[in-house]
Design a protein around this motif. Sequence first.
Motif, PDB file in Angstrom:
ATOM      1  N   GLU A  29       0.807  -1.231   0.000  1.00 36.13           N
ATOM      2  CA  GLU A  29       0.000   0.000   0.000  1.00 36.13           C
ATOM      3  C   GLU A  29       0.831   1.269   0.000  1.00 36.13           C
ATOM      4  OE1 GLU A  29      -2.360   0.216   3.693  1.00 36.13           O
ATOM      5  OE2 GLU A  29      -1.254  -1.576   4.295  1.00 36.13           O
ATOM      6  N   GLN A  30       2.147   1.150   0.184  1.00 38.44           N
ATOM      7  CA  GLN A  30       2.994   2.346   0.219  1.00 38.44           C
ATOM      8  C   GLN A  30       4.059   2.371  -0.862  1.00 38.44           C
ATOM      9  OE1 GLN A  30       4.494   2.426   4.284  1.00 38.44           O
ATOM     10  NE2 GLN A  30       2.744   3.669   4.957  1.00 38.44           N
ATOM     11  N   ARG A  31       4.568   1.180  -1.272  1.00 33.30           N
ATOM     12  CA  ARG A  31       5.704   1.161  -2.186  1.00 33.30           C
ATOM     13  C   ARG A  31       5.550   0.080  -3.255  1.00 33.30           C
ATOM     14  NH1 ARG A  31       9.937   4.236  -0.687  1.00 33.30           N
ATOM     15  NH2 ARG A  31       9.956   5.075   1.429  1.00 33.30           N
ATOM     16  N   PHE A  32       6.191   0.335  -4.399  1.00 34.83           N
ATOM     17  CA  PHE A  32       6.374  -0.714  -5.387  1.00 34.83           C
ATOM     18  C   PHE A  32       7.501  -1.633  -4.942  1.00 34.83           C
ATOM     19  CE2 PHE A  32       4.564   2.606  -8.205  1.00 34.83           C
ATOM     20  CZ  PHE A  32       3.558   1.861  -8.802  1.00 34.83           C
ATOM     21  N   VAL A  33       7.512  -2.849  -5.475  1.00 35.81           N
ATOM     22  CA  VAL A  33       8.652  -3.748  -5.319  1.00 35.81           C
ATOM     23  C   VAL A  33       8.976  -4.320  -6.696  1.00 35.81           C
ATOM     24  CG1 VAL A  33       7.114  -5.632  -4.621  1.00 35.81           C
ATOM     25  CG2 VAL A  33       9.564  -5.831  -4.216  1.00 35.81           C
ATOM     26  N   THR A  34      10.225  -4.192  -7.101  1.00 31.53           N
ATOM     27  CA  THR A  34      10.632  -4.771  -8.380  1.00 31.53           C
ATOM     28  C   THR A  34      11.309  -6.115  -8.128  1.00 31.53           C
ATOM     29  OG1 THR A  34      12.747  -3.578  -8.337  1.00 31.53           O
ATOM     30  CG2 THR A  34      10.913  -2.540  -9.493  1.00 31.53           C
ATOM     31  N   HIS A  35      11.041  -7.058  -9.031  1.00 27.75           N
ATOM     32  CA  HIS A  35      11.632  -8.384  -8.968  1.00 27.75           C
ATOM     33  C   HIS A  35      12.547  -8.543 -10.175  1.00 27.75           C
ATOM     34  CE1 HIS A  35       8.489  -9.124  -6.020  1.00 27.75           C
ATOM     35  NE2 HIS A  35       7.570  -8.801  -6.916  1.00 27.75           N
ATOM     36  N   GLN A  36      13.792  -8.883  -9.917  1.00 29.90           N
ATOM     37  CA  GLN A  36      14.766  -9.038 -10.996  1.00 29.90           C
ATOM     38  C   GLN A  36      15.802 -10.065 -10.575  1.00 29.90           C
ATOM     39  OE1 GLN A  36      16.743  -5.389 -12.114  1.00 29.90           O
ATOM     40  NE2 GLN A  36      17.169  -6.113 -14.179  1.00 29.90           N
ATOM     41  N   TYR A  37      16.086 -11.037 -11.483  1.00 30.48           N
ATOM     42  CA  TYR A  37      17.025 -12.139 -11.193  1.00 30.48           C
ATOM     43  C   TYR A  37      16.570 -12.961  -9.985  1.00 30.48           C
ATOM     44  CZ  TYR A  37      19.734  -8.448 -13.517  1.00 30.48           C
ATOM     45  OH  TYR A  37      20.140  -7.425 -14.341  1.00 30.48           O
ATOM     46  N   GLY A  38      15.279 -12.941  -9.677  1.00 27.69           N
ATOM     47  CA  GLY A  38      14.798 -13.661  -8.511  1.00 27.69           C
ATOM     48  C   GLY A  38      15.098 -12.954  -7.207  1.00 27.69           C
ATOM     49  N   ILE A  39      15.336 -11.647  -7.277  1.00 31.05           N
ATOM     50  CA  ILE A  39      15.668 -10.840  -6.098  1.00 31.05           C
ATOM     51  C   ILE A  39      14.692  -9.674  -6.028  1.00 31.05           C
ATOM     52  CG2 ILE A  39      17.443  -9.447  -4.967  1.00 31.05           C
ATOM     53  CD1 ILE A  39      19.523 -11.014  -6.614  1.00 31.05           C
ATOM     54  N   GLU A  40      14.274  -9.338  -4.809  1.00 30.89           N
ATOM     55  CA  GLU A  40      13.429  -8.166  -4.609  1.00 30.89           C
ATOM     56  C   GLU A  40      14.353  -6.952  -4.482  1.00 30.89           C
ATOM     57  OE1 GLU A  40      11.277 -10.952  -5.233  1.00 30.89           O
ATOM     58  OE2 GLU A  40      12.381 -11.406  -3.399  1.00 30.89           O
ATOM     59  N   ARG A  41      14.179  -5.964  -5.384  1.00 29.22           N
ATOM     60  CA  ARG A  41      15.151  -4.879  -5.491  1.00 29.22           C
ATOM     61  C   ARG A  41      14.536  -3.531  -5.111  1.00 29.22           C
ATOM     62  NH1 ARG A  41      19.702  -6.833  -8.217  1.00 29.22           N
ATOM     63  NH2 ARG A  41      20.285  -4.784  -8.980  1.00 29.22           N
ATOM     64  N   GLY A  42      14.375  -2.635  -6.080  1.00 29.24           N
ATOM     65  CA  GLY A  42      13.950  -1.279  -5.775  1.00 29.24           C
ATOM     66  C   GLY A  42      12.578  -1.196  -5.149  1.00 29.24           C
ATOM     67  N   ARG A  43      12.371  -0.215  -4.267  1.00 31.77           N
ATOM     68  CA  ARG A  43      11.074  -0.012  -3.613  1.00 31.77           C
ATOM     69  C   ARG A  43      10.683   1.469  -3.663  1.00 31.77           C
ATOM     70  NH1 ARG A  43       9.152  -4.400  -0.800  1.00 31.77           N
ATOM     71  NH2 ARG A  43      10.591  -6.141  -0.582  1.00 31.77           N
ATOM     72  N   PRO A  44      10.402   1.975  -4.866  1.00 34.92           N
ATOM     73  CA  PRO A  44       9.978   3.376  -4.973  1.00 34.92           C
ATOM     74  C   PRO A  44       8.559   3.566  -4.445  1.00 34.92           C
ATOM     75  CG  PRO A  44       9.910   2.313  -7.111  1.00 34.92           C
ATOM     76  CD  PRO A  44      10.529   1.338  -6.175  1.00 34.92           C
ATOM     77  N   THR A  45       8.203   4.811  -4.202  1.00 29.61           N
ATOM     78  CA  THR A  45       6.889   5.156  -3.644  1.00 29.61           C
ATOM     79  C   THR A  45       5.765   4.763  -4.600  1.00 29.61           C
ATOM     80  OG1 THR A  45       7.848   6.997  -2.416  1.00 29.61           O
ATOM     81  CG2 THR A  45       5.470   7.046  -2.794  1.00 29.61           C
ATOM     82  N   ASN A  46       4.717   4.214  -4.040  1.00 26.48           N
ATOM     83  CA  ASN A  46       3.528   3.830  -4.786  1.00 26.48           C
ATOM     84  C   ASN A  46       2.492   4.940  -4.663  1.00 26.48           C
ATOM     85  OD1 ASN A  46       1.037   2.759  -5.614  1.00 26.48           O
ATOM     86  ND2 ASN A  46       0.872   1.382  -3.849  1.00 26.48           N
ATOM     87  N   PRO A  47       2.146   5.630  -5.771  1.00 25.12           N
ATOM     88  CA  PRO A  47       1.175   6.726  -5.683  1.00 25.12           C
ATOM     89  C   PRO A  47      -0.280   6.278  -5.769  1.00 25.12           C
ATOM     90  CG  PRO A  47       2.003   6.580  -7.924  1.00 25.12           C
ATOM     91  CD  PRO A  47       2.711   5.505  -7.130  1.00 25.12           C
ATOM     92  N   HIS A  48      -0.522   4.980  -6.011  1.00 24.94           N
ATOM     93  CA  HIS A  48      -1.879   4.514  -6.294  1.00 24.94           C
ATOM     94  C   HIS A  48      -2.580   3.896  -5.088  1.00 24.94           C
ATOM     95  CE1 HIS A  48      -0.873   5.263 -10.439  1.00 24.94           C
ATOM     96  NE2 HIS A  48       0.026   4.290 -10.476  1.00 24.94           N
ATOM     97  N   GLY A  49      -1.871   3.628  -4.013  1.00 26.70           N
ATOM     98  CA  GLY A  49      -2.502   3.013  -2.852  1.00 26.70           C
ATOM     99  C   GLY A  49      -2.677   1.512  -3.013  1.00 26.70           C
TER     100      GLY A  49
END
Length: 538
Positions: free
Chosen positions: A447-467
């Motif tokens: 509900e607060q951040r995105f999570v990117t998945h790459q190479y089977g790893i959870e990486r960047g967590r930028p702000t989620n503007p959509h809730g």
Amino acid sequence: MSFDRREALGTVLAGGLALSIPARAAGQALAPATAPGESWRRGFDNQRIPDLGNGYFLNPLMSGDHPDPTILKDGSDYYMTFSTFDSYPGLVIWHSRDLINWRPVTATLTRNIGSVWAPELTKHNGRYFLYIPTKQTAAPGSRTTSWVIWADRIKGPWSDPVDLDLPSHIDPGHAVGEDGSRWLFLSGGDRVRLSADGLSRVGEPEHVYDPWRYPKDWIVEGFAPEGPKITRRGDYFYLITAVGGTAGPPTGHMVIAARSKSINGPWENHPGNPLVRTVSASEKWWSRGHATLVEAPDGSWWSVYHGFENGFWTLGRQTLLDPVEWTSDGWFRMRGGDLSRPIRKPGGGTPVRHGQQLSDDFAKLAIGSKWNFFKPAPDEASRARVADKALILKARGKAPSDSSPLLLIAGDQAYRFEADIEIAAGGTAGLILFYDDKLYAGLGFDEQRFVTHQYGIERGRPTNPHGRRMRIRVTNNRHIVTFDTSGDGGKTWLRFDRGMEVSGYHHNVRGGFLMLRPGLYSAGAGEARFRDFRFRAL
């Protein structure tokens, strides 16, 4: 003699060209060389289909991950299934009446008994049987062995698996001898006798066949004799075997044959071995092997086997169809060459509409025929339900690696998929491209951040503007992956600024014999709701 396909991965030989059979009179005709821009016709969701609509077809017969095909001719009907490894429900039966166009019927295996390798579908005395080799996994009750399930109707219900206690072999191929005895031919040139009802073995496996050996300077993955398939025609039993390894170098996997007038041998190797082999990395289809002969509605003969599409190992091993010519000396040969060009279709039969729609409005729960869980726990099916045209998926784990995601088989080189996703407080969900629990890519959110998945790893967590609700779109354009998000149901899109390249997400990097599959996951707490899933090949 016992054999484990994984044991072959360390054996690599060097260099060489394939032997060939002298050309003979034409049988099934090839079309002229493919014209610039000539390609597949399109079916459900713009997915490529083999039937060109002009009397020809273009391989693959079954696009995407459909390895180790086993095919059954049952009167005017044809049925086929494939290795499904860690995906459950598994062993989906496909149906055709013309050998070119196929539709799914049912998933036969619902209990996780291990990683399912090359099965064998057969019919004997009016009953259908599936012989299923598995490798032990962490699933409760799974084993390295071979099992059998049976049904009186192809649509089922199918029986619970019966353990045949064959821990040292893979790839069972069913055969009935001239005296009515039943057998399973196994990897390594071995066989074991079956009881009359086909539900248990009689005695221990025995070695009965020494497969043809290729020159020592050929570039292969390993000898690895596997996938034995028996066809009886005229005075002979024909034994087709795969050697050279399943993946690795494109020139490794190949098709060889032998014959005998008795199921008990002796077996005479084909003078033209290998019958199929990729000889150059420039060919359209790599690592071709694991073949079965089948008679078409018009009496012509064909072979189904699998191969990797050059440049698209991420799609897994795809099913190919190759015309067969019987020769005056009682042997046969494959006539399709490298299978890069259209081939004249077999005659007869009635076509169905090929494939299935991957887009899903979740009016019903299509688990098994369309969606599969990866490495499901015994209670996995209870996580999913549909209501008000939404797939409601209970959260499990913390990420795709331990959440048992729901996945599809997509067989196109480029495609886009999207869905509306709503999460509960404490939940995380998203869309992924998933090879296995160690190698995947995608985009999720809490509900607060995105999570990117790459190479089977959870990486960047930028702000989620959509809730807690948004629409996510994933585009895989020939391995270049982009993500878009929308807070207004897809009216406007915002490009997510972290694209990816996924051409290395495949077996020769990771192992496992799988494919990169689109799908969705729900992790963390509560439930995620997925609505209006849309898929389109590009």
